[in-house]
Design an enzyme around this catalytic site. Structure first.
Site, mmCIF file in Angstrom:
data_model
loop_
_atom_site.group_PDB
_atom_site.id
_atom_site.type_symbol
_atom_site.label_atom_id
_atom_site.label_comp_id
_atom_site.label_asym_id
_atom_site.label_seq_id
_atom_site.Cartn_x
_atom_site.Cartn_y
_atom_site.Cartn_z
ATOM 1 C CD GLU A 1 -2.923 1.110 2.337
ATOM 2 O OE1 GLU A 1 -3.755 2.036 2.436
ATOM 3 O OE2 GLU A 1 -2.927 0.112 3.091
ATOM 4 C CE LYS B 1 -8.948 -0.098 6.182
ATOM 5 N NZ LYS B 1 -8.597 -1.161 7.154
#
Length: 423
Positions: A229, A245
């Protein structure tokens, strides 16, 4: 201080061989990046530190700014989640086992330019140029294959029963209006006498590619970050954040399976909440009207997980620099929750461990308008004094979360480390 440059054609495998060799022989720090990921970054080798900034409780963002911008050369290192707690005025009495942050400048760096297939060596004097060039020209190979961690089963700060109870307490806080999404984590600690952490890092990088691998030497600690990420990237003032997410454990990449993830109300809600938070976090330092969201609900694979992400973009204001943006948004919303400060205060109550580098950021800061940074998830720390390896994993909890499912997702994210342990 002038920089000397040397450029040569280099394959990705050859660059990894050089990186592994210099990490072994020179204690070099590394950022490695597998191609093809939405958060792909520039691989970098940092050799022979010439200046260091070790954070403590009195270190300010202005101190960081002076270190990074007060002299030439890129800065590379980490900022811990615990430093973010200080920025947010959240007290903690938990013992910390590593520095709040650590940045270095180097006598030499080597960067890999994937677009040209070339490596670029930058260094401060001809002696270092000759020395490093000699290493580059040697026929080196990647370190021996890592077999398994020689360790006992891990101690877990929140075992299944405790983690599921933490999820239930989080749901109570959600129903009370104190948070509406919260990231709850657990820490797994192995006692590993005889572990070679660099071999473990290289094994993971080879077997489980991701865009933000980082190997970093900080005192007696060795950071092994395998993050997928990006937190915030700034390129000539253009800002990009790519929050992740929404998770589905599956080996299947079929359109039907991807739709199971993208059409899940729970997973969609997780990502949309964090995207709104990130938009707010970067807006104060971006030009008015420049912040937008693209590629919402996009999906990529890392390890055995399908993950959703979005691109949040903007343009840095002319009176701001990349560190204004970084510290105002730190720590990243995807690993805190919404609202951020309230969620962080709840996390402090529910988690028995200090997070340290976990959920902080690995960073490369070039100048006022150029930087890249990760969210330091899928990250481990090896203590060379105690011979312990700490790894962490967590999940995002929303109102329709179920305790067992969240625990299973958490363990799935830690699985790459479990796979290296003896069965």
């Amino acid at each position: 201080m002038s920089m000397l440059l040397h450029t040569w054609d280099c394959s990705p495998l050859r660059f990894r061989e050089i990186a592994a060799h210099l990490a072994r022989t020179e204690q070099a720090d590394l950022v490695l990046s597998a191609p093809g990921y939405p958060a792909e970054t520039t691989p970098i080798i940092g050799i022979r530190p010439i200046a260091e900034l070790v954070f403590d409780g009195d270190t300010t963002p202005d101190d960081v700014r002076e270190f990074c911008f007060g002299s030439p050369g890129l800065s590379m290192g980490y900022v811990s989640y615990d430093y973010g707690m200080i920025l947010r005025n959240i007290p903690s009495g938990k013992p910390r086992h590593m520095s709040l942050g650590h940045l270095k400048k180097y006598a030499a760096t080597i960067e890999y330019k994937a677009s040209t297939g070339q490596a670029v060596l930058s260094c401060v004097d001809s002696g270092i140029l000759d020395s490093v060039t000699g290493v580059i020209e040697q026929p080196v190979s990647i370190a021996a294959i890592f077999d398994a961690m020689p360790c006992t089963p891990p101690d877990i700060s929140l075992d299944q029963a405790a983690y599921e109870q933490g999820v239930r307490q989080t749901l109570e806080h959600i129903r009370s209006g104190l948070t509406y999404q919260l990231n709850l984590s657990t820490r797994l600690t192995w006692y590993c006498p005889g572990l070679d952490p660099l071999s473990l890092f290289l094994h993971l990088e080879h077997r489980h590619p991701a865009p933000f691998y980082a190997w970093y030497n900080s005192g007696c600690h060795r950071i092994l970050s395998t993050s997928p990420e990006r937190f915030i990237q700034v390129v000539d003032g253009l800002v990009l954040s790519q929050p992740i997410k929404g998770t589905l454990r599956s080996e299947d990449d079929s359109p039907e399976t991807i739709r199971r993830l993208t059409e899940s109300p729970k997973e969609r809600a997780e990502l949309s909440m964090i995207v709104d938070l990130i938009r707010n976090d970067i807006s104060a330092n971006c030009e008015y009207g420049s912040v937008r969201v693209d590629n919402h609900l996009s999906v990529f694979r890392v390890d055995n997980l399908l993950q959703m992400y979005s691109d949040v973009t903007g343009r840095l204001r002319s009176d701001r620099d990349c560190l204004d943006l970084f510290f105002d948004a730190f720590p990243g919303g995807s690993i805190t929750g919404c609202p951020k400060r309230s969620s962080m205060a709840i996390i402090e109550e529910l988690e028995p461990h200090a997070r340290g580098i976990y959920c902080g950021s690995m960073v490369v800061i070039r100048d006022r308008l150029n930087m890249d940074s990760s969210i330091a998830i899928r990250t481990a720390v090896f203590d060379t004094v105690s011979n312990t390896l700490d790894t962490y994993a967590g999940s995002g909890i929303v109102v329709d979360s179920t305790p067992t499912s969240e625990y299973e997702e958490t363990m799935a994210k830690a699985e790459k480390f479990f796979r290296t342990a003896p069965q």
